[in-house]
Design an enzyme around this catalytic site. Structure first.
Site, PDB file in Angstrom:
ATOM      1  N   HIS A 363       0.868  -1.288  -0.160  1.00 21.23           N
ATOM      2  CA  HIS A 363      -0.073  -0.010   0.013  1.00 21.23           C
ATOM      3  C   HIS A 363       0.875   1.261   0.256  1.00 21.23           C
ATOM      4  O   HIS A 363       0.269   2.300   0.106  1.00 21.23           O
ATOM      5  CB  HIS A 363      -0.721  -0.021   1.327  1.00 21.23           C
ATOM      6  CG  HIS A 363      -1.886  -1.141   1.213  1.00 21.23           C
ATOM      7  ND1 HIS A 363      -3.348  -0.750   0.744  1.00 21.23           N
ATOM      8  CD2 HIS A 363      -2.036  -2.147   1.586  1.00 21.23           C
ATOM      9  CE1 HIS A 363      -3.770  -2.006   0.895  1.00 21.23           C
ATOM     10  NE2 HIS A 363      -3.190  -2.797   1.445  1.00 21.23           N
ATOM     11  N   LYS A 554      -8.210  13.923   4.498  1.00 16.32           N
ATOM     12  CA  LYS A 554      -7.224  12.729   4.655  1.00 16.32           C
ATOM     13  C   LYS A 554      -6.345  13.019   5.505  1.00 16.32           C
ATOM     14  O   LYS A 554      -5.966  14.100   6.270  1.00 16.32           O
ATOM     15  CB  LYS A 554      -6.778  12.687   3.061  1.00 16.32           C
ATOM     16  CG  LYS A 554      -6.096  14.050   2.510  1.00 16.32           C
ATOM     17  CD  LYS A 554      -5.383  13.799   1.257  1.00 16.32           C
ATOM     18  CE  LYS A 554      -6.205  13.978   0.138  1.00 16.32           C
ATOM     19  NZ  LYS A 554      -6.325  12.668  -0.730  1.00 16.32           N
ATOM     20  N   ARG A 555      -5.289  11.892   5.967  1.00 18.25           N
ATOM     21  CA  ARG A 555      -4.178  12.309   6.967  1.00 18.25           C
ATOM     22  C   ARG A 555      -3.431  13.444   6.352  1.00 18.25           C
ATOM     23  O   ARG A 555      -3.420  13.771   5.074  1.00 18.25           O
ATOM     24  CB  ARG A 555      -3.470  11.007   6.912  1.00 18.25           C
ATOM     25  CG  ARG A 555      -4.101   9.782   7.753  1.00 18.25           C
ATOM     26  CD  ARG A 555      -4.423  10.380   9.378  1.00 18.25           C
ATOM     27  NE  ARG A 555      -3.140  10.361   9.962  1.00 18.25           N
ATOM     28  CZ  ARG A 555      -2.924   9.317  10.782  1.00 18.25           C
ATOM     29  NH1 ARG A 555      -3.670   8.479  11.036  1.00 18.25           N
ATOM     30  NH2 ARG A 555      -1.615   9.645  11.647  1.00 18.25           N
ATOM     31  N   LYS A 560       1.191  14.409   0.582  1.00 24.42           N
ATOM     32  CA  LYS A 560      -0.204  14.657   0.145  1.00 24.42           C
ATOM     33  C   LYS A 560      -0.578  16.184  -0.100  1.00 24.42           C
ATOM     34  O   LYS A 560      -1.557  16.535  -0.758  1.00 24.42           O
ATOM     35  CB  LYS A 560      -1.297  14.350   1.169  1.00 24.42           C
ATOM     36  CG  LYS A 560      -1.258  12.577   1.331  1.00 24.42           C
ATOM     37  CD  LYS A 560      -2.276  12.193   2.402  1.00 24.42           C
ATOM     38  CE  LYS A 560      -2.267  11.014   2.842  1.00 24.42           C
ATOM     39  NZ  LYS A 560      -3.094  10.020   1.800  1.00 24.42           N
ATOM     40  N   THR A 662      -8.497   6.605  -1.870  1.00 22.09           N
ATOM     41  CA  THR A 662      -9.915   6.172  -1.795  1.00 22.09           C
ATOM     42  C   THR A 662     -10.764   7.356  -1.812  1.00 22.09           C
ATOM     43  O   THR A 662     -12.007   7.191  -2.253  1.00 22.09           O
ATOM     44  CB  THR A 662     -10.126   4.927  -1.011  1.00 22.09           C
ATOM     45  OG1 THR A 662      -9.487   5.223   0.093  1.00 22.09           O
ATOM     46  CG2 THR A 662      -9.423   3.480  -1.405  1.00 22.09           C
ATOM     47  N   LYS A 666     -14.670   8.403  -3.441  1.00 19.43           N
ATOM     48  CA  LYS A 666     -15.737   8.738  -2.871  1.00 19.43           C
ATOM     49  C   LYS A 666     -16.343  10.231  -3.228  1.00 19.43           C
ATOM     50  O   LYS A 666     -17.500  10.446  -3.266  1.00 19.43           O
ATOM     51  CB  LYS A 666     -15.371   8.596  -1.141  1.00 19.43           C
ATOM     52  CG  LYS A 666     -15.257   7.438  -0.593  1.00 19.43           C
ATOM     53  CD  LYS A 666     -14.495   7.256   0.824  1.00 19.43           C
ATOM     54  CE  LYS A 666     -13.990   5.872   0.845  1.00 19.43           C
ATOM     55  NZ  LYS A 666     -12.859   5.807   1.931  1.00 19.43           N
TER      56      LYS A 666
END
Ligand code: 26M
Length: 821
Positions: A363, A554-555, A560, A662, A666
């Site tokens: 992952h 998100k985290r 990111k 993911t 969504k």
């Protein structure tokens, strides 16, 4: 009449109300007239639990009768989210129960708010596991999850003085009515001790694991109901307890306090979920957790298998085990130990069985996330497993030395042991060598797994590597989370999409239909108004539902690039306040996400977002144009509130860093348009929804690789060339958003401009601004925007977890649906 002939409970309103009443009085011990929201919610959960258990037993018998092959998913994390609403929707009795409790004066939505999220995971990996369980049950597939019953889930986040504060998450405070404790199936787990070498009668090596201590794993089952209520699988979570004899051994020696210490240490094993991959302290406990999960699961799996009078050699014909990342990779050594030491299977046969049973999913590409355990530590905690790992390694290396004539450098890279700077076991290598399948979680990521992470293995075993692009369950993420959009879709094309998400294609012809667009925009607006209420209540910030709702949830992680997002916002704010710029549409920026408690940069990013929000939201000049909100305590139930209300989804990681994502799926499924880079599953989402319905910007993976590889990325060049970049960075450096402590964000200035900055923020900054500009113009044209958004919804069918699970079942697990007749 034999007891098994007594009638089972049913799902009709009479039976349900009767059971709820029973549970209020008999399980909770309260008169119905005094039942509060919490009591009714609890009684309703228990009522569902009773019916789920009936179906669970029926499902188990069905699988047994079919002598079906089963899949067991081993994961150290599961982010289930609240269960009550999900169960109601999957059993399709949500309407019925809503009316039922309404008659008694309760509101179902309010009742649902009383359930705590079981947050037994950090983020994407744990949530994926939960989506997979939903899909397996929905598809009637014999697949169950194994995990750890943490007493404390992921910390709760609150914001104080613009900073993240962590609080413990004691998620079972109110009890967990859904779980079934199965003490009778407890597992004794040996740990520590040493190995004595003996010889068997035939002169073979016979290791004896002696002086071990033990833990007990007590299973708790959580029923997982598929959509339509046909199949109920389970998630089995093990809680660590101490044995009595554990204490007694020491107790006999008269050391009472030491005995108590050991008892406490045993129970510590499942006490808490680790909140990040960088473990600076408590390494031994984390290793023990991973072993505890693996030992309990494999004991349980092999016990069930052998109970059916089968030969252990048949294991791979009847059982598939999926390793969710390397956290359960000790399964390779433990399965070998069971086969070789306990069942006396010769090594080569045991290795063949192990290999055909196990499969591994990677992952992450971040090098710091690759798990390694110091050999000394493993030798202390798991002496026999370390021996087995050495044996696997010796045999593997000598084999490739012979067959593929690998040179020393290649052998060193492929070894299960890292020799540099203190020996360590490389868990990823162990997982690859011990499994018959290795997959990544998006097309790009799976290619990078071969090219960057495991080039030598990919050359040796090209057929082992494959891709399984992630998916999400449409039940939770559309049907349940967004009832407005669900109803609109069902009204237009029927409800077959819930089980067959490709059916959303039927919306394509409606994308340009003015009347449908109107309804679609009205639904979106209602979701935004609903979220605005929540934000007003929780933060006091007032949002207009007519603004663009732009979200990044998100985290918090440097890769990111929440920093890219906030720097763009600061740029816009400075333009509005200093240049008199008037944006085409007002914007609301919503951030949500937790930072690992020890991750300085991530926590400071939250600090910056909250500080900037305070300044911007208080500035009258910006009031009509920009609002910034940090929604605290991101978790599944908050995601369900945020996602339906998004117009824009920020998926802006540096190309080549986000394995899949993911959340991106969504948002898109709920009609948000993505602004994103060519990273992870973004690439496939863009292909699916159409390039014209996706706001793409930024460097590609090869460009990033090249510029970071040859050291040609020079952030100062961008700083020198673009006044926009200069203004934002200078403002940060000057302490513009923290006037009392002007130095606070100077580190960002330095980091962004450091040579070879790993995430290349400044290289993507100008393209990001320009793309946002274009997006704003499009939003100002409702018909244009609505069409794009509807096409996103219509074309997301591929990203259903049902599709992902069918692929795993077909290509890796070899399991089939076992549907009721
Ligand atoms: C490891 C050691 C100690 C404590 C925690 C960890 C750990 C826990 C979770 C390390 C990594 C963890 O998760 C990684 C993760 O969530 N990866 C994400 O997986 C998603 C599902 O495949 C992808 O969509 C995301 O892109 C990827 O970041």
């Amino acid at each position: 009449m034999p007891v098994e002939n007594c009638p089972l409970q049913t799902l009709d309103a009479d039976s349900l109300s009767c059971s709820i009443r029973e549970h209020i009085t008999h399980s909770l011990g309260k008169p119905c007239a005094e039942a509060g929201n919490r009591d009714v919610a609890m009684a309703l959960s228990m009522t569902l639990r009773d019916r789920l258990v009936d179906k669970l037993l029926e499902t188990r018998k069905r699988y047994r009768d079919a002598r079906a092959k089963r899949m067991y998913y081993l994961s150290i994390e599961y982010l289930l989210g609240r269960c009550l609403g999900n169960n109601l929707y999957n059993m399709r009795i949500d309407e019925e129960c809503r009316n039922l409790v309404k008659q008694w004066g309760y509101d179902l939505e309010e009742l649902r708010e009383f359930e705590r999220d079981p947050a037994l995971g950090n983020g994407g990996l744990g949530r994926l596991a939960a989506c997979f369980l939903d899909a397996l049950a929905t598809l009637d597939m014999p697949g169950c999850g194994y995990g750890i019953h943490y007493e404390f889930g992921l910390f709760k986040q609150s914001i104080q003085n613009d900073r993240q504060v962590e609080q413990p998450d004691y998620w079972m405070a109110e009890g967990m009515p859904l779980q079934i404790e199965r003490r009778d199936q407890s597992v004794i787990v040996p740990i520590y001790g040493r190995i004595e070498s003996h010889q068997g009668p035939d002169g073979s090596y016979l290791p004896l694991w002696v002086d071990w201590q033990d833990l007990v794993g007590v299973p708790y089952d959580i029923p997982i109901v598929g959509f339509g209520d046909k199949t109920v699988n389970y998630l089995r979570l093990f809680a660590a307890r101490s044995t009595d004899n554990f204490d007694m051994k020491i107790f006999d020696q008269g050391d009472y306090i030491k005995a108590i210490h050991q008892k406490v240490y045993s129970e510590l094993v499942s006490k808490i979920l680790y909140p990040s991959e960088s473990i600076s302290f408590g390494k031994e406990l984390r290793l023990t957790q991973e072993y505890f999960l693996v030992f309990c699961s494999l004991r349980d799996i092999t016990r069930r298998f052998l109970k059916q009078n089968r030969n252990i050699e048949e294991l791979p014909e009847f059982i598939a085990i999926q390793l969710n990342d390397t956290h359960p990779a000790l399964a390779v050594a433990e399965l070998m130990r069971i086969l070789v030491d306990e069942r006396r299977v010769p090594w080569d046969r045991a290795w063949n069985i192990t290999n055909r049973t196990l499969a591994f999913t990677n992952h992450t590409l971040m090098p710091e996330s690759l798990e390694m355990w110091p050999v000394d530590l493993m030798g202390k905690v798991l002496p026999r497993h370390l021996q087995i790992i050495y044996e696997i390694n010796a045999r593997f290396l000598s084999q490739i030395r012979l067959t593929s004539k690998a040179d020393d450098a290649t052998l060193r890279r492929m070894s299960l042991i890292e020799e540099q700077g203190g020996k360590q076991v490389r868990m990823a290598n162990l997982a690859v060598v011990g499994s018959h399948s290795v997959n990544g979680v998006s097309k790009l990521h799976s290619e990078l797994v071969k090219k960057v992470l495991f080039p030598d293995y990919a050359a040796l075993w090209p057929g082992k590597f494959n891709n399984k692009t992630n998916g999400i369950t449409p039940r939770r993420w559309l049907y349940k989370a967004n009832p407005g959009l669900s109803a609109l879709i069902t009204e237009a094309i029927g409800d077959a999409w819930i089980m067959d998400l490709d059916k959303l294609q039927d919306l394509v012809p409606l994308a340009g239909d003015a009347a449908f667009q109107q309804k679609f925009l009205a639904v979106k607006r209602a979701s935004k108004a609903h979220l605005a209420e929540y934000v007003a209540q929780t933060t006091g910030v007032m949002l207009s539902p007519d603004a663009v709702f732009d979200m990044q949830a998100k985290r918090i992680h440097e890769y990111k690039r929440q920093l890219l997002n906030i720097m763009h916002i600061l740029h816009d704010y400075l333009r509005v306040t200093e240049d008199g710029y008037v944006p085409p549409v007002p914007r609301v920026y919503v951030f949500a996400g937790k930072a690992a408690p020890g991750y300085f940069e991530a926590k400071e990013i939250i600090h910056l977002i909250c500080s900037a929000a305070r300044v911007i939201n208080a500035d009258k000049r910006a009031a009509k144009h920009i609002k910034v909100v940090f929604a605290a305590d991101y978790r599944v139930s908050l995601a369900e509130k945020l996602i339906p209300a998004a117009d824009v989804s920020e998926q802006i990681s540096t190309a080549g860093t986000e394995a899949s994502g993911t959340g991106n799926m969504k948002f898109s499924l709920n009609g948000a348009l993505t602004i994103g880079t060519l990273d992870g599953a973004n690439i496939e989402i863009r292909e699916a929804v159409g390039a014209e319905n996706f706001y793409l910007f930024g460097l590609t993976t090869p460009e990033v690789e090249r510029q970071l590889g040859d050291g040609s990325y020079d952030p100062w060049e961008y700083y020198g060339k673009h006044p926009e970049i200069r203004r934002v960075l200078d403002a940060l450096s000057a302490g513009r958003f923290t006037p009392d402590e002007p130095q606070t964000f100077h580190w960002i200035f330095e980091k962004m401009l450091a040579k070879g900055e790993r995430y290349m923020h400044l290289a993507d900054f100008m393209p990001y601004l320009e793309t946002h500009e274009r997006l704003g113009m499009d939003y100002a044209k409702p018909a244009v925007w609505a069409k794009k958004a509807i096409l996103n919804v219509a074309r997301m069918g591929y990203f259903s977890a049902d599709r992902t699970i069918r692929e795993y079942a077909r290509d890796i697990w070899g399991i089939k649906p076992i549907a009721p007749k």
